[in-house]
Design a protein around this motif. Sequence first.
Motif: not given
Lengths: 169, 190
Positions: A15-23, A41-47, A85-91, A151-154
């Motif tokens: 919960a709350g997301g994260t700024s990065a995932i690191t191995f 990711i939290s960016i307010a767009q499709i891409y 590509t990922g998944e923006g939060n407008s999807n 941009s934003g968080t995962i």
Amino acid sequence: MAFTYSKLASTTVGAGGTSAITFSNIPQNYTDLVLKISGRISIAQIYGAFWLNINGTTTNRTYRYLEGNGASASSGSGTNTNISTGEGNSNTANTFANVELYFPNYTSSNYKSWSTDSVGENNATTSYMDMYASLWSNVAAISQLSILPESGTILQYSTATLYGIRVEL
Amino acid sequence: MSITRLTTNGLTGTKYDTVSADNYYMEPIATTLLASSQATISFTNIPQNYKHLQVRAFGKSTTTSDQDLRWQYNGDTSASYSIHYLLGNGSGAFAAGAANNTLIRANSTLVRSTYTSVYGAVVIDILDYANPYKNKTSRHLGGSENNTSGQIILDSGCWYNTAPITSILFYPSSGNFDTYSRISLYGLKA
């Protein structure tokens, strides 16, 4: 006998997301690495792109890509940290990108090449998918991989799993 | 040797493995290899103890046109899927998408009967197939080549349902699967 897909580590975003995932401290006794990401990711767009840092750096990076957006295909190249590509939060809600990165010979003393196949999904015509061919012009072995949002968080429930593949000769 | 440090910048619910990394995390679940043509191939009662699924299909159609490999989850035939594709056919590159579909597909990966002994191939990755918080996104990489025509595809699909996937029904867009078509289901452990 070949060792297929030994899991090295996995993570689920809380919960709350994260700024990065690191191995970090990736074992050096495998032949190839495979990184599978189910992410949003939290960016307010499709891409919404995922970025990648290798061994904490973003320099000496080049890539070429082939992309589809649900209507047309395009191709390009670049020198920044985009990996997929990922998944923006407008999807469509509760929908996550499906991404795979393949790093062959990640411990070799050559420059490091890797391939990426990535798809986002959206219950609409527009959605993005990419194939990347990337190069890190550095002879160092890969010991750390960090996944970041453009941009934003995962977002929560995103997952990343790192596998090692070792060929027994 | 194991990873000794995993940093996740304030995550909760992170699973850090300290067991030996010499484990076999990709396992075969089931395979269907056809001794004769057949209309569908299905996998039921899929175990729920894996993290991801991977399907590897090697297929041929009984018709005289290349066909799509299509599938549905958990018997859901309603308009609860979306599909998108990126393909190249040797002449150009194309993309398209569709919402509210009744199926998911891998474009033209079943080679027509005209070309004997030629089969298409596709690898389908379904991540977090049992996760109750996620719709189910699949990524499909494959294609076909018959010495005259063919295409390479990167497809995707999504089932807009957070239920875990317990069954998958595969079928061609027309006709049947031809003899020696094979679909194999693998699980990647959590």
